[in-house]
Design a protein around this motif. Structure first.
Motif: not given
Ligand code: ZN
Length: 633
Positions: A125, A128, A142, A145
């Motif tokens: 991700c 992240c 994710c 997200h």
């Molecule tokens: Zn993420």
């Protein structure tokens, strides 16, 4: 006794939002509480700069990444200053001290056989900046997200043998129940450890923005492995072993609940590998939601803490976040709730109490109160409250600590209602009882202000001043000053209301998402009287001399002619005005400000300048010549 406290360091690809500020404010409350307890405290904050998102953001803006990070540091520091955060150190991961620590730790882990070369293939991700396992994803996305698609990457990486430390970590979690708090987070991590650990990637291939691995300089250290080391770097790991031995291990890492795995599994394993002691505790706080939604830049539900702090003052925001959110759990912020609590706790309760005590002291005793009696049940309650406060703060139940202080505030309002000083004042036979009631009320306010000092630092200092406490503010100690003191004459000081009521909803309340109001509605701005304004002595002055203050980027030392005297004023305008441009210039000053010492220079007044948000100060001037000494009004 020492206490080393840290917060997570922040990616600088965007300004801090209210959730970020929540973490820093609560950590600041803890740091200030420890200092109030007389503990030698080191409070670290900082920025996480070796992020690909930061790198991309810099390129988007056409900036060199480091120049971009410099600019963001100023923005972050401005917000943190506005929120009155008292960090002792601010680390940036691009600093040489951090680079030295990262390389030393990576090399040590490598030498100990815990870093090896391999191939990583899997989900990543970007937001992240973390590798994700299939089971971490929700519908292929994710969970943090959901608007982004994770990337499938395959690259040659260096791996850290996290799996080797699984048993040692599990044993540590079991033998040290306080290692991860609160309890619910600990249970999550225990389950994770029980299910086994996989080795993790600690480098990224083909990237240049980062710290090279010392044993394989074509690879940069993965941003998370890099970032965690800041906690050790800031206290001298890799650069100053003597200092490191004084401050390490950290006593408490404050982090968001979403990154407890990095802090309680990855980080301790790294430390074990390097033969270093583990932090005593990690606290995973919850999230501040905004109107029920998770606050997130990428989801478009974010609030700028500067806007909120400007609205009703930083201390009002600090109190709300500490008192209204149970520390460790998620909580919610809405403008309606915020204003409601402001009116209830501050305008009607604490603020009104401070005003009443001063008004009665003035009316009945000419502002001078004498101790009579031992304080009765209010004094007894203050003792109970102190115990409750201390137990709460020590166990990081910050919301209970705030509630304890307000228990005393509530009780004092009730005490005044019951003793009815206005009735006692009608009969001279009640002189002693009136003295006792007035002193007890003022003393209870004083004790409450001491307890509130970590939460509302500036307001507590002002309340202490008004109730005649002359202790230098930084010399306050909970054990000594948080107790009832039926001694000493108190010179009460009157002042304008600390927290005028917020009436009715203004337009700013309507704005909920992404565009918080930058200009408060006129109706909500507290108004002052002409008399209050005239207390501020604004005068024309002429700059005679100007010089930079060593080690300060912002401050200049000015000598000005006020028409009546020549004096030194320190002005925070160095970034916009070179000293030579100021000599001979006409400025407007606040002439009757109490002196303050800034960077070792006593300043006697303040130079007025326009202060655009995020911009540089612009001095106030005139369109014709005015003689120094003329009043501005
Ligand atoms: Zn993420």
């Amino acid at each position: 006794m020492r206490f080393y406290l840290t917060t997570a360091i922040d990616y600088v690809n965007s300004r801090p939002h209210l959730g970020t500020a929540y973490e820093k404010i609560t950590a600041d409350v803890i740091a200030r509480y420890k200092r109030l307890c007389g503990i030698d405290t080191y409070f670290l904050m900082g920025n996480d700069e070796h992020s690909q998102n930061v790198y991309r953001r810099a390129l988007e803006q056409g900036l060199d990444p480091l120049a971009y990070c410099d600019q963001m540091e100023r923005e972050f520091r401005a917000v943190w200053a506005q929120l009155d955060l008292s960090f002792d150190d601010f680390i940036r991961t691009t600093e040489p001290r951090h680079r030295a620590a990262v390389q030393e730790l990576a090399q040590t882990c490598f030498d100990n056989g815990d870093i090896y070369e391999g191939v990583y293939e899997g989900w990543y991700c970007v937001s992240c900046e973390a590798f994700k396992q299939e089971k971490d994803l929700l519908d292929g996305k994710c969970p943090l997200h959901p608007t982004l698609s994770p990337e499938w990457i395959r690259e040659k990486n260096y791996f850290f043998r996290l799996s080797r430390y699984r048993d040692a970590l599990l044993a540590h979690f079991r033998s040290t129940p306080t290692f991860l708090q609160p309890e619910m987070r600990r249970n999550e991590m225990l389950r994770l450890l029980e299910s086994g650990l996989e080795d993790i990637s600690v480098s990224r291939a083909g990237q240049h923005w980062g710290i090279p691995l010392p044993f394989a300089p074509d690879n940069v250290v993965y941003v998370w492995f890099d970032a965690l080391i800041n906690y050790a770097a800031a206290v001298g790991y890799g650069t100053d072993e003597a200092r490191f031995s004084v401050w390490w291990p950290a006593d408490l890492h404050i982090v968001g609940k979403d990154i407890t795995r990095f802090h309680t599994v990855v980080w301790p394993a790294m430390l074990m590998s390097a033969g270093l002691a583990l932090p005593a505790a990690v606290f995973g706080h919850g999230w501040v939601h905004f109107g029920g939604q998770r606050m997130s830049k990428s989801l478009g539900t974010s609030l700028d803490p500067s806007d909120v702090a400007r609205r009703l003052g930083p201390d009002s925001l600090r109190l709300y976040l500490v008192k209204e959110l149970s520390y460790g759990s998620d909580g919610d912020f809405t403008w309606e709730r915020y204003e409601e609590r402001y009116n209830v706790d501050l305008a009607n309760n604490l603020g009104n109490l401070v005003s009443r005590v001063a008004a009665m002291a003035e009316k009945y005793r000419g502002l001078r109160l004498q101790p009579v009696g031992a304080g009765g049940r209010l004094a007894a309650l203050a003792g109970t409250v102190l115990d409750r406060y201390r137990a709460s703060m020590d166990s990081l139940a910050l919301h209970d600590g705030a509630a304890a202080a307000f228990q005393l505030v509530d009780a004092t309002n009730e005490y005044i209602a019951e003793t009815a000083p206005w009735t006692l004042a009608k009969n001279t036979a009640n002189t002693a009882r009136l003295d006792e009631a007035l002193f007890a009320a003022a003393e209870a306010v004083r004790v409450a202000a001491v307890l509130l000092r970590p939460i509302m630092p500036a307001s507590a200092a002002e309340i202490l001043r008004r109730v005649g406490d002359t202790t230098p503010i930084d010399a306050l100690r909970l054990e000594q000053h948080g107790r009832w003191r039926a001694e000493g004459t108190r010179e009460i000081v009157k002042g304008p209301p600390l927290w005028p009521r917020v009436e009715e909803a203004g337009p700013a309340k309507e704005i909920t998402v992404e565009q918080p109001a930058t200009t408060p509605a006129p109706a909500e701005e507290p108004r002052i009287t002409i008399d209050e304004f005239m207390k501020v002595d604004l005068r024309v002055a002429k700059v005679l001399e100007a010089e930079a203050i060593p080690k300060s980027k912002k401050l200049l030392k000015l000598k000005v002619d006020t028409g009546r005297d020549q004096r030194t004023i320190v002005a925070g305008i160095a970034e916009a005005y070179p000293p030579e441009r100021l000599v001979g210039r006409t400025v407007v000053i606040v002439a009757n400000l109490q002196p303050a010492t800034l960077m070792g220079v006593e300043s006697n007044g303040m130079v007025l300048a326009g202060s655009p948000d995020g911009g540089q100060p612009i001095l106030v001037g005139f369109d014709q010549d005015v003689t120094p000494g003329a009043r501005v009004r």
